[in-house]
Motif scaffolding. Structure first.
Motif, mmCIF file in Angstrom:
data_model
loop_
_atom_site.group_PDB
_atom_site.id
_atom_site.type_symbol
_atom_site.label_atom_id
_atom_site.label_comp_id
_atom_site.label_asym_id
_atom_site.label_seq_id
_atom_site.Cartn_x
_atom_site.Cartn_y
_atom_site.Cartn_z
ATOM 1 N N ASP A 1 42.399 -9.618 -13.119
ATOM 2 C CA ASP A 1 42.453 -8.308 -12.469
ATOM 3 C C ASP A 1 43.904 -8.025 -12.115
ATOM 4 O OD1 ASP A 1 42.250 -6.023 -10.986
ATOM 5 O OD2 ASP A 1 40.782 -6.795 -9.542
ATOM 6 N N ARG B 1 45.685 -12.992 -9.648
ATOM 7 C CA ARG B 1 45.215 -12.114 -10.723
ATOM 8 C C ARG B 1 44.247 -12.821 -11.678
ATOM 9 N NH1 ARG B 1 51.281 -10.336 -11.039
ATOM 10 N NH2 ARG B 1 51.274 -8.614 -9.579
ATOM 11 N N GLN C 1 40.240 -7.982 -19.178
ATOM 12 C CA GLN C 1 40.610 -7.340 -17.917
ATOM 13 C C GLN C 1 39.345 -6.850 -17.224
ATOM 14 O OE1 GLN C 1 43.919 -4.621 -18.066
ATOM 15 N NE2 GLN C 1 43.124 -3.396 -16.349
ATOM 16 N N THR C 2 39.232 -7.161 -15.958
ATOM 17 C CA THR C 2 38.039 -6.791 -15.197
ATOM 18 C C THR C 2 38.447 -6.584 -13.749
ATOM 19 O OG1 THR C 2 35.778 -7.483 -14.682
ATOM 20 C CG2 THR C 2 37.434 -9.217 -14.751
ATOM 21 N N THR C 3 37.470 -6.446 -12.880
ATOM 22 C CA THR C 3 37.762 -6.319 -11.453
ATOM 23 C C THR C 3 37.225 -7.544 -10.730
ATOM 24 O OG1 THR C 3 35.705 -5.114 -11.065
ATOM 25 C CG2 THR C 3 37.672 -3.809 -11.510
ATOM 26 N N LYS C 4 37.789 -7.801 -9.595
ATOM 27 C CA LYS C 4 37.457 -9.023 -8.872
ATOM 28 C C LYS C 4 35.973 -9.111 -8.558
ATOM 29 C CE LYS C 4 39.270 -11.905 -5.165
ATOM 30 N NZ LYS C 4 40.259 -12.000 -4.079
#
Length: 620
Positions: A458, A466, A538-541
């Motif tokens: 992230d 990250r 790529q992603t979110t936490k």
């Protein structure tokens, strides 16, 4: 006045006489060079030494490479007029650049022959085309390959000869020089195992002691050892009877005398790497009347700038030009196909994972059997169009002649590297969005293309947080477990990744382009499978938080007669703490909660009473 003039004339005559006499004395040592009154003879022997050329055979101003044609010019100028000379190399010569790998080292062998090399020892990269090919290259180069501690399974020497003996005659006397070679046993672990299959790399020091003693027993006045070893001074300090060690592998400039066990001194020399310098060594060998020899050493290192004062050898230039013309045909050789364009665009490989990054890292994994592979963006120099893939296409992608090494890193160190890479990526994205070339960071080429793992990250998180998940074969990396990592040798020493730079090498493999060619030779299905991988996600936490265990469902409370109180529901407090869940379970009101309420009322009343007493006391 006349008397004064007479005196002055006498003084002048005396001064001239003294000048002539002392002039004669001054000239006497020069005559003694060939044979003085004591009967000693001084042999002027010239040694030209190179090591770790790694196929840097063409002059290159940017990289300060002298080139083989100018090397030959230097050797000719240096050895002219000498009583005897030798041109020697300490290994890692036949491999390292496309001009060599295209023809499995033959180009370098032809140039060595043109330069007039006498002997060499083997470096670990000289085995890259296989053991039988290495023997063939020695024949093409017309050079003796001396590595006598490398034996066949039956104990015989793998190479045809263990030594080179040269005799130099002067004033009726003969100076006998013996040369042998030795390769560090560790070199066996620094090439692909199949290249040295069935060979025994014996103890270097033990062999050197035996061979030096043998050459002395055979009447050699001077003994020279060629070595490719990790610690040249340490090896030299353990061996009696060697006058000069010419070393390779460490890529250093070394000119130093060390003490040997019998109290003698031996001279140890290494001459840089990549043909950035040439070692020129004067051996002044004084043979006394009784035949004993004393050796004095004087070394000059000729770097690229100093080399420009020497002419190129036109005959070697002709050989080089012929080789380059022949290689043009080899560059068009088809080595495979790709179903899609493989993206190596300069900007793209610095702001994200590309399908070419997948293919390159998968090629490293295939060749080494490592767990994880990294390639720095700066190591990728071109794209490959869909369709037919040629040798030349691969060389355009990987033109540096870097080779692949393996190291051991913990899961924690790998995650630290990925964090550093993501910081570089973030800066590169800012630069790319700005449209300003000068905005790109200096370390943009250190962004990592990855293979063998799936990384979820992230970029919105702070630096150091990250990387959200790193999985190998569906399992999260263990921070304390060590994993084998394959990278090119340039990245292996990068300042951007001290975790990698400080780790010891555990294996060395072929050039990057060779491993990439091997990958394409598997067929297009292998390429298709590689480009389909999602290595960086790529992603979110929130999306990668571990699934929260559901709150246990409380079984329904059976209906009780109205006159009875409902039973309290037991909450699994211990289970919640063990599982780490933050979910709370609300308990129904019970008599315990009424009792607590009463105690709170009493506490408030007592506090109030205390306050009243305090006020009354103050009034008094």
């Amino acid at each position: 006045m006349k008397k004064l003039k007479k005196r002055w004339n006498k003084i002048t005559v005396l001064l001239l006489t003294f000048g002539i006499v002392f002039g004669l004395f001054g000239a006497m040592p020069v005559q003694a060079q060939d044979g003085n009154a004591s009967g000693s003879t001084i042999f002027d022997v010239k040694i030209v030494h190179t090591n770790d050329i790694h196929a840097r055979v063409e002059e290159d101003d940017y990289n300060q490479v002298i080139g083989m044609d100018r090397l030959s010019g230097i050797a000719q100028a240096f050895t002219e007029g000498a009583d005897g000379s030798l041109m020697l190399d300490s290994g890692d010569t036949f491999h390292g650049q496309s001009i060599a790998t295209l023809v499995k080292g033959e180009s370098v062998a032809k140039l060595m022959k043109a330069c007039g090399y006498d002997a060499m020892t083997t470096g670990n990269h000289d085995w890259s085309y296989g053991k039988e090919r290495l023997k063939e290259l020695g024949g093409i180069a017309n050079v003796k390959i001396l590595s006598g501690n490398i034996k066949n399974a039956d104990g015989t020497s793998f190479f045809d000869t263990d030594e080179l003996v040269k005799e130099i005659t002067k004033n009726g006397k003969i100076l006998k020089i013996g040369v042998f070679g030795v390769s560090d046993p560790e070199m066996k672990n620094k090439t692909t195992p199949s290249n040295v299959e069935g060979l025994d790399f014996q103890n270097a020091v033990a062999y050197a002691k035996r061979e030096a003693a043998t050459l002395k027993a055979e009447g050699c006045d001077v003994v020279i050892a060629l070595s490719h070893t990790l610690d040249p001074k340490n090896v030299a300090a353990q061996v009696d009877g060697v006058d000069l060690w010419l070393c390779g592998h460490e890529h250093i400039e070394l000119s130093e005398s060390v003490m040997t066990p019998d109290g003698s001194k031996t001279y140890v020399s290494e001459s840089g790497h990549y043909l950035n310098s040439v070692g020129l060594i004067n051996l002044n060998c004084t043979m006394d009347e009784d035949g004993s020899v004393h050796v004095d050493y004087e070394k000059t290192s000729v770097d690229y700038e100093a080399a420009q004062n020497y002419p190129k050898d036109a005959s070697v230039t002709d050989v080089l030009d012929m080789i380059k013309a022949e290689n043009e045909t080899a560059l068009n050789r088809v080595i495979g196909t790709s179903p899609v364009e493989l993206d190596g665009v300069w900007e793209h490989i610095r702001i994200g994972q590309t399908n070419l990054g997948n293919v390159i890292t998968d090629a490293y994994l295939l060749a080494t059997g490592a767990d994880i592979a990294f390639e720095n963006a700066g190591g990728i120099r071109a794209s490959i169009a869909a369709g037919t893939v040629t040798y030349g296409d691969v060389i355009n992608v990987s033109p540096y002649g870097n080779y692949v090494v393996t190291k051991k890193l913990t899961g924690a160190q790998i995650k630290e590297m990925l964090e550093s890479s993501l910081t570089i990526q973030k800066n590169c994205i800012v630069a790319n969005d700005s449209g300003e070339w000068d905005a790109w960071p200096n370390d943009s080429g250190s962004y990592l293309q990855v293979g063998g793992i799936t990384v979820r990250f992230d970029p919105a998180q702070p630096a150091g947080e990250r990387v959200l998940s790193v999985q190998k074969d569906g399992q999260e990396l263990d921070n304390t477990k060590e994993y084998t990592v394959a990278v090119n040798n340039y990245l292996a020493g990068s300042d951007s990744y001290p975790q990698l730079a400080n780790a010891a090498e555990i294996g060395e493999y072929s050039c990057c382009e060779e491993l990439l060619i091997q990958f394409f030779e598997q067929g297009s299905d292998a390429v298709t499978a590689s480009v389909a991988k999602q290595n960086m996600i790529q992603t979110t936490k929130e999306t990668v938080k571990p699934e929260q265990p559901s709150v246990p469902v409380t079984p329904p409370v059976p209906e009780q007669p109205s006159k009875e109180q409902p039973k309290a529901v037991k909450t699994e407090v211990k289970k919640e703490q063990a599982s780490g869940t933050k979910t709370s379970v609300k308990s129904p009101k019970t008599a315990d909660s009424n009792e607590l309420f009463c105690w709170m009322i009493l506490l408030l009343l007592s506090g109030g009473a205390g306050s009243i007493c305090l006020v009354q006391g103050n009034k008094r």
